[in-house]
Scaffold this motif. Structure first.
Motif, PDB file in Angstrom:
ATOM      1  N   LEU A 219      98.428  77.022  20.891  1.00 52.86           N
ATOM      2  CA  LEU A 219      99.442  77.731  20.119  1.00 52.86           C
ATOM      3  C   LEU A 219     100.834  77.186  20.433  1.00 52.86           C
ATOM      4  O   LEU A 219     101.586  76.835  19.535  1.00 52.86           O
ATOM      5  N   HIS A 220     101.195  77.170  21.705  1.00 50.91           N
ATOM      6  CA  HIS A 220     102.489  76.659  22.167  1.00 50.91           C
ATOM      7  C   HIS A 220     102.258  75.962  23.495  1.00 50.91           C
ATOM      8  O   HIS A 220     101.752  76.576  24.421  1.00 50.91           O
ATOM      9  N   SER A 221     102.651  74.711  23.586  1.00 50.51           N
ATOM     10  CA  SER A 221     102.402  73.973  24.828  1.00 50.51           C
ATOM     11  C   SER A 221     103.676  73.733  25.630  1.00 50.51           C
ATOM     12  O   SER A 221     103.749  72.806  26.417  1.00 50.51           O
ATOM     13  N   SER A 222     104.700  74.551  25.454  1.00 55.66           N
ATOM     14  CA  SER A 222     105.930  74.386  26.215  1.00 55.66           C
ATOM     15  C   SER A 222     105.737  74.912  27.638  1.00 55.66           C
ATOM     16  O   SER A 222     104.797  75.646  27.934  1.00 55.66           O
ATOM     17  N   LEU A 223     106.652  74.538  28.516  1.00 60.26           N
ATOM     18  CA  LEU A 223     106.555  74.979  29.912  1.00 60.26           C
ATOM     19  C   LEU A 223     106.644  76.498  30.052  1.00 60.26           C
ATOM     20  O   LEU A 223     105.825  77.085  30.756  1.00 60.26           O
ATOM     21  N   PRO A 224     107.604  77.170  29.400  1.00 62.24           N
ATOM     22  CA  PRO A 224     107.610  78.642  29.506  1.00 62.24           C
ATOM     23  C   PRO A 224     106.323  79.271  28.979  1.00 62.24           C
ATOM     24  O   PRO A 224     105.822  80.245  29.544  1.00 62.24           O
ATOM     25  N   GLY A 225     105.756  78.686  27.916  1.00 64.28           N
ATOM     26  CA  GLY A 225     104.488  79.195  27.391  1.00 64.28           C
ATOM     27  C   GLY A 225     103.371  79.049  28.404  1.00 64.28           C
ATOM     28  O   GLY A 225     102.570  79.964  28.605  1.00 64.28           O
ATOM     29  N   LYS A 226     103.312  77.894  29.082  1.00 59.94           N
ATOM     30  CA  LYS A 226     102.268  77.669  30.077  1.00 59.94           C
ATOM     31  C   LYS A 226     102.406  78.628  31.257  1.00 59.94           C
ATOM     32  O   LYS A 226     101.413  79.072  31.822  1.00 59.94           O
ATOM     33  N   LEU A 227     103.642  78.954  31.628  1.00 58.88           N
ATOM     34  CA  LEU A 227     103.841  79.918  32.712  1.00 58.88           C
ATOM     35  C   LEU A 227     103.342  81.304  32.307  1.00 58.88           C
ATOM     36  O   LEU A 227     102.714  82.002  33.100  1.00 58.88           O
ATOM     37  N   VAL A 228     103.604  81.690  31.050  1.00 64.86           N
ATOM     38  CA  VAL A 228     103.114  82.982  30.557  1.00 64.86           C
ATOM     39  C   VAL A 228     101.589  82.971  30.479  1.00 64.86           C
ATOM     40  O   VAL A 228     100.926  83.942  30.846  1.00 64.86           O
ATOM     41  N   TYR A 229     101.007  81.860  30.045  1.00 64.49           N
ATOM     42  CA  TYR A 229      99.546  81.769  29.944  1.00 64.49           C
ATOM     43  C   TYR A 229      98.909  81.809  31.329  1.00 64.49           C
ATOM     44  O   TYR A 229      97.807  82.325  31.499  1.00 64.49           O
ATOM     45  N   SER A 230      99.604  81.270  32.324  1.00 61.06           N
ATOM     46  CA  SER A 230      99.127  81.354  33.694  1.00 61.06           C
ATOM     47  C   SER A 230      99.097  82.815  34.155  1.00 61.06           C
ATOM     48  O   SER A 230      98.153  83.251  34.826  1.00 61.06           O
ATOM     49  N   VAL A 231     100.123  83.583  33.792  1.00 63.22           N
ATOM     50  CA  VAL A 231     100.148  85.010  34.125  1.00 63.22           C
ATOM     51  C   VAL A 231      98.986  85.726  33.439  1.00 63.22           C
ATOM     52  O   VAL A 231      98.339  86.597  34.029  1.00 63.22           O
ATOM     53  N   ILE A 232      98.683  85.347  32.204  1.00 62.86           N
ATOM     54  CA  ILE A 232      97.551  85.948  31.484  1.00 62.86           C
ATOM     55  C   ILE A 232      96.239  85.643  32.213  1.00 62.86           C
ATOM     56  O   ILE A 232      95.379  86.514  32.365  1.00 62.86           O
ATOM     57  N   CYS A 233      96.088  84.408  32.693  1.00 59.53           N
ATOM     58  CA  CYS A 233      94.874  84.041  33.430  1.00 59.53           C
ATOM     59  C   CYS A 233      94.741  84.865  34.712  1.00 59.53           C
ATOM     60  O   CYS A 233      93.652  85.336  35.040  1.00 59.53           O
ATOM     61  N   PHE A 234      95.841  85.039  35.438  1.00 57.48           N
ATOM     62  CA  PHE A 234      95.766  85.822  36.665  1.00 57.48           C
ATOM     63  C   PHE A 234      95.586  87.305  36.378  1.00 57.48           C
ATOM     64  O   PHE A 234      95.043  88.035  37.199  1.00 57.48           O
ATOM     65  N   SER A 235      96.018  87.754  35.207  1.00 59.31           N
ATOM     66  CA  SER A 235      95.722  89.132  34.800  1.00 59.31           C
ATOM     67  C   SER A 235      94.219  89.295  34.595  1.00 59.31           C
ATOM     68  O   SER A 235      93.637  90.320  34.956  1.00 59.31           O
ATOM     69  N   PHE A 236      93.583  88.266  34.030  1.00 61.44           N
ATOM     70  CA  PHE A 236      92.126  88.278  33.877  1.00 61.44           C
ATOM     71  C   PHE A 236      91.448  88.331  35.248  1.00 61.44           C
ATOM     72  O   PHE A 236      90.486  89.077  35.450  1.00 61.44           O
ATOM     73  N   VAL A 237      91.955  87.543  36.193  1.00 61.08           N
ATOM     74  CA  VAL A 237      91.394  87.548  37.550  1.00 61.08           C
ATOM     75  C   VAL A 237      91.525  88.932  38.169  1.00 61.08           C
ATOM     76  O   VAL A 237      90.605  89.432  38.822  1.00 61.08           O
ATOM     77  N   TYR A 238      92.674  89.566  37.952  1.00 59.62           N
ATOM     78  CA  TYR A 238      92.903  90.921  38.478  1.00 59.62           C
ATOM     79  C   TYR A 238      91.882  91.895  37.906  1.00 59.62           C
ATOM     80  O   TYR A 238      91.273  92.677  38.653  1.00 59.62           O
ATOM     81  N   ILE A 239      91.660  91.853  36.617  1.00 56.48           N
ATOM     82  CA  ILE A 239      90.692  92.758  35.990  1.00 56.48           C
ATOM     83  C   ILE A 239      89.269  92.403  36.429  1.00 56.48           C
ATOM     84  O   ILE A 239      88.446  93.274  36.690  1.00 56.48           O
ATOM     85  N   TRP A 240      88.969  91.103  36.522  1.00 55.09           N
ATOM     86  CA  TRP A 240      87.633  90.632  36.896  1.00 55.09           C
ATOM     87  C   TRP A 240      87.243  91.109  38.293  1.00 55.09           C
ATOM     88  O   TRP A 240      86.099  91.509  38.526  1.00 55.09           O
TER      89      TRP A 240
END
Length: 117
Positions: A76-97
């Protein structure tokens, strides 16, 4: 301080050994069924970069998050701020998992911060 550091190191080694046994049994059963399983975790004493901890300790979880969460979002968006937000989304998944406990939330936030730095 030495005892505290030694205890922390040994706790990590015990955790890694537990994963090697669990993955070893699962890999053996998977090989009997001709299924390719992810490799067992890399020894944490051999990991020099913290980003390698996420890539090589639980390879199956890393591949799942990378292939099904992070990469579709970066299309969707491959900018650096986007990747940082997507990293937070991944760690949110880890938190729920791992369970929505306070200590898991703190652990996830610290890991996310460590990876982003």
């Amino acid at each position: 301080m030495w005892a505290l550091c030694g205890m922390g190191y040994l706790m990590g080694q015990f955790f890694q050994l537990k994963y090697v046994v669990m993955y070893g049994c699962g890999s053996f059963i998977a090989k009997l069924d001709s299924v390719d399983a992810p490799p067992h975790p890399k020894c944490i004493a051999r990991i020099h970069l913290y980003s390698e901890m996420w890539r090589y300790f639980d390879v199956g979880l890393h591949e799942f998050m990378h292939n099904y969460i992070f990469q579709p979002l970066t299309k969707l968006h491959s900018s650096l701020p986007g990747k940082l937000v997507y990293s937070v989304i991944c760690f949110s998944f880890v938190y729920i998992w791992h369970g929505t406990y306070d200590f898991v939330l703190i652990w996830s936030i610290l890991n996310c911060t460590g990876i982003q730095i």
